[in-house]
Design a protein around this motif. Structure first.
Motif, PDB file in Angstrom:
ATOM      1  N   PRO A 182     -15.643 -26.163  -1.315  1.00  0.00           N
ATOM      2  CA  PRO A 182     -16.707 -26.310  -2.185  1.00  0.00           C
ATOM      3  C   PRO A 182     -15.050 -26.385  -3.289  1.00  0.00           C
ATOM      4  O   PRO A 182     -14.168 -25.927  -2.686  1.00  0.00           O
ATOM      5  CB  PRO A 182     -16.980 -25.074  -2.483  1.00  0.00           C
ATOM      6  N   PRO A 183     -15.182 -26.717  -4.677  1.00  0.00           N
ATOM      7  CA  PRO A 183     -14.238 -26.673  -5.658  1.00  0.00           C
ATOM      8  C   PRO A 183     -13.328 -25.408  -5.783  1.00  0.00           C
ATOM      9  O   PRO A 183     -11.998 -25.858  -5.809  1.00  0.00           O
ATOM     10  CB  PRO A 183     -15.083 -27.658  -7.022  1.00  0.00           C
ATOM     11  N   GLN A 184     -14.075 -24.548  -5.727  1.00  0.00           N
ATOM     12  CA  GLN A 184     -13.228 -22.724  -5.723  1.00  0.00           C
ATOM     13  C   GLN A 184     -12.474 -23.156  -4.438  1.00  0.00           C
ATOM     14  O   GLN A 184     -11.315 -22.706  -5.043  1.00  0.00           O
ATOM     15  CB  GLN A 184     -14.651 -21.829  -5.502  1.00  0.00           C
ATOM     16  N   GLU A 185     -13.005 -23.375  -3.543  1.00  0.00           N
ATOM     17  CA  GLU A 185     -11.393 -22.946  -1.567  1.00  0.00           C
ATOM     18  C   GLU A 185     -10.040 -24.259  -2.912  1.00  0.00           C
ATOM     19  O   GLU A 185      -9.270 -23.903  -1.554  1.00  0.00           O
ATOM     20  CB  GLU A 185     -12.532 -23.422  -0.988  1.00  0.00           C
ATOM     21  N   ILE A 186     -10.936 -25.576  -3.242  1.00  0.00           N
ATOM     22  CA  ILE A 186      -9.716 -26.534  -3.055  1.00  0.00           C
ATOM     23  C   ILE A 186      -8.758 -26.089  -4.523  1.00  0.00           C
ATOM     24  O   ILE A 186      -7.402 -25.932  -4.403  1.00  0.00           O
ATOM     25  CB  ILE A 186     -10.577 -27.494  -3.554  1.00  0.00           C
ATOM     26  N   GLU A 187      -9.699 -25.088  -5.377  1.00  0.00           N
ATOM     27  CA  GLU A 187      -9.247 -24.458  -6.727  1.00  0.00           C
ATOM     28  C   GLU A 187      -7.682 -23.719  -6.145  1.00  0.00           C
ATOM     29  O   GLU A 187      -7.059 -23.592  -6.311  1.00  0.00           O
ATOM     30  CB  GLU A 187      -9.635 -24.030  -6.852  1.00  0.00           C
ATOM     31  N   ALA A 188      -8.632 -22.135  -5.124  1.00  0.00           N
ATOM     32  CA  ALA A 188      -7.696 -21.232  -4.406  1.00  0.00           C
ATOM     33  C   ALA A 188      -5.939 -22.047  -2.965  1.00  0.00           C
ATOM     34  O   ALA A 188      -5.526 -21.158  -3.669  1.00  0.00           O
ATOM     35  CB  ALA A 188      -8.668 -20.834  -3.439  1.00  0.00           C
ATOM     36  N   ALA A 189      -6.459 -23.106  -2.949  1.00  0.00           N
ATOM     37  CA  ALA A 189      -5.440 -23.506  -1.887  1.00  0.00           C
ATOM     38  C   ALA A 189      -4.623 -24.424  -2.922  1.00  0.00           C
ATOM     39  O   ALA A 189      -3.012 -24.129  -2.592  1.00  0.00           O
ATOM     40  CB  ALA A 189      -6.710 -25.130  -0.948  1.00  0.00           C
ATOM     41  N   LEU A 192     -15.525 -35.057  -6.267  1.00  0.00           N
ATOM     42  CA  LEU A 192     -16.028 -33.364  -6.651  1.00  0.00           C
ATOM     43  C   LEU A 192     -15.778 -33.159  -8.284  1.00  0.00           C
ATOM     44  O   LEU A 192     -14.404 -32.777  -8.132  1.00  0.00           O
ATOM     45  CB  LEU A 192     -14.369 -33.127  -5.058  1.00  0.00           C
ATOM     46  N   LEU A 193     -16.989 -32.332  -7.988  1.00  0.00           N
ATOM     47  CA  LEU A 193     -17.078 -32.036  -9.390  1.00  0.00           C
ATOM     48  C   LEU A 193     -17.821 -30.997  -9.565  1.00  0.00           C
ATOM     49  O   LEU A 193     -18.656 -30.674  -8.730  1.00  0.00           O
ATOM     50  CB  LEU A 193     -17.806 -33.148 -10.289  1.00  0.00           C
ATOM     51  N   PRO A 194     -17.378 -30.033 -10.642  1.00  0.00           N
ATOM     52  CA  PRO A 194     -18.406 -28.662 -11.078  1.00  0.00           C
ATOM     53  C   PRO A 194     -19.617 -29.031 -11.296  1.00  0.00           C
ATOM     54  O   PRO A 194     -20.357 -29.785 -11.314  1.00  0.00           O
ATOM     55  CB  PRO A 194     -17.644 -28.557 -12.535  1.00  0.00           C
ATOM     56  N   ASP A 195     -20.546 -27.567 -10.494  1.00  0.00           N
ATOM     57  CA  ASP A 195     -21.784 -27.830 -10.121  1.00  0.00           C
ATOM     58  C   ASP A 195     -22.702 -28.092 -11.743  1.00  0.00           C
ATOM     59  O   ASP A 195     -22.226 -28.111 -12.813  1.00  0.00           O
ATOM     60  CB  ASP A 195     -22.377 -26.862  -9.424  1.00  0.00           C
ATOM     61  N   GLU A 196     -23.575 -28.577 -11.478  1.00  0.00           N
ATOM     62  CA  GLU A 196     -24.974 -28.414 -12.973  1.00  0.00           C
ATOM     63  C   GLU A 196     -25.012 -27.289 -13.497  1.00  0.00           C
ATOM     64  O   GLU A 196     -25.013 -27.290 -14.584  1.00  0.00           O
ATOM     65  CB  GLU A 196     -26.636 -29.152 -12.712  1.00  0.00           C
ATOM     66  N   GLY A 197     -24.518 -25.987 -12.867  1.00  0.00           N
ATOM     67  CA  GLY A 197     -24.618 -25.008 -13.807  1.00  0.00           C
ATOM     68  C   GLY A 197     -23.076 -25.207 -14.726  1.00  0.00           C
ATOM     69  O   GLY A 197     -23.263 -24.365 -16.017  1.00  0.00           O
ATOM     70  N   ALA A 198     -22.354 -25.404 -14.306  1.00  0.00           N
ATOM     71  CA  ALA A 198     -21.126 -25.232 -15.597  1.00  0.00           C
ATOM     72  C   ALA A 198     -21.811 -26.207 -17.288  1.00  0.00           C
ATOM     73  O   ALA A 198     -22.112 -27.273 -17.132  1.00  0.00           O
ATOM     74  CB  ALA A 198     -19.829 -26.463 -14.701  1.00  0.00           C
TER      75      ALA A 198
END
Length: 177
Positions: A3-10, A81-87
């Motif tokens: 998920p994008p959040q995991e890549i952001e954290a890494a 790999l983009l933010p989900d529709e909730g963004a």
């Protein structure tokens, strides 16, 4: 695909200064341009020899493996790999433009100054360059949402076309010779 959040954290952990979308765009550009998918891909994509190889099984390695599989998928299962529709529309369009910036930069690194592009590939790359220079705007409506979905689909298809021109085409020609 992680998920994008995991890549952001890494990315934060390694102090890369890139978001997940731009990093994925860079990886895709590197691979589409014919770059190798080895453990040193991160340093190659970011043009920084000081960045060490990714560890087997870490978030960046799983991102690489999933991306390679998607680009090679004969059913065209490739996804950005983009933010989900909730963004918000602003966040999602900004991430798409970041993705394109990452793609264009790394594609140039891998493919060089004279990549073997078809006419359609050349046009697609020119359009991706224009998208990489775009800036998101606040607000938006249903029409803008529909336009963003169309642009995302265009980018997805353009990447597959460029990957075919610069990575798959030379590989298949090499097998025939």
């Amino acid at each position: 695909m992680p998920p994008p959040q995991e890549i952001e954290a890494a990315s934060r952990e390694r102090e890369l200064g890139l978001g997940a979308s731009e990093l994925h765009g860079g990886l895709c550009g590197w691979l589409a341009g014919g770059g190798a998918d080895g453990p040193d891909w991160l340093g190659k994509v970011l043009a920084d020899d000081g960045i060490g190889p990714v560890a087997p099984g870490d978030a960046f390695d799983r991102l690489r493996a999933a991306t390679v599989a998607q680009l090679e998928d004969r059913d065209f299962g490739f996804e950005l790999l983009l933010p989900d529709e909730g963004a918000s529309l602003f966040v999602r369009s900004g991430a798409l433009f970041d993705w394109c910036r990452g793609f264009v930069g790394a594609f140039g690194l891998a493919a060089g100054s004279a990549p073997p592009l078809s006419e359609e590939g050349g046009e697609a790359l020119a359009d991706l360059v224009r998208l990489a220079a775009a800036v998101p705007e606040e607000g938006g409506d249903e029409e803008d949402e529909a336009a963003l979905a169309e642009i995302e689909e265009f980018v997805r298809v353009a990447v597959l076309l460029l990957h075919g021109d610069c990575a798959l085409g030379p590989r298949h020609r090499g097998r025939l010779n």
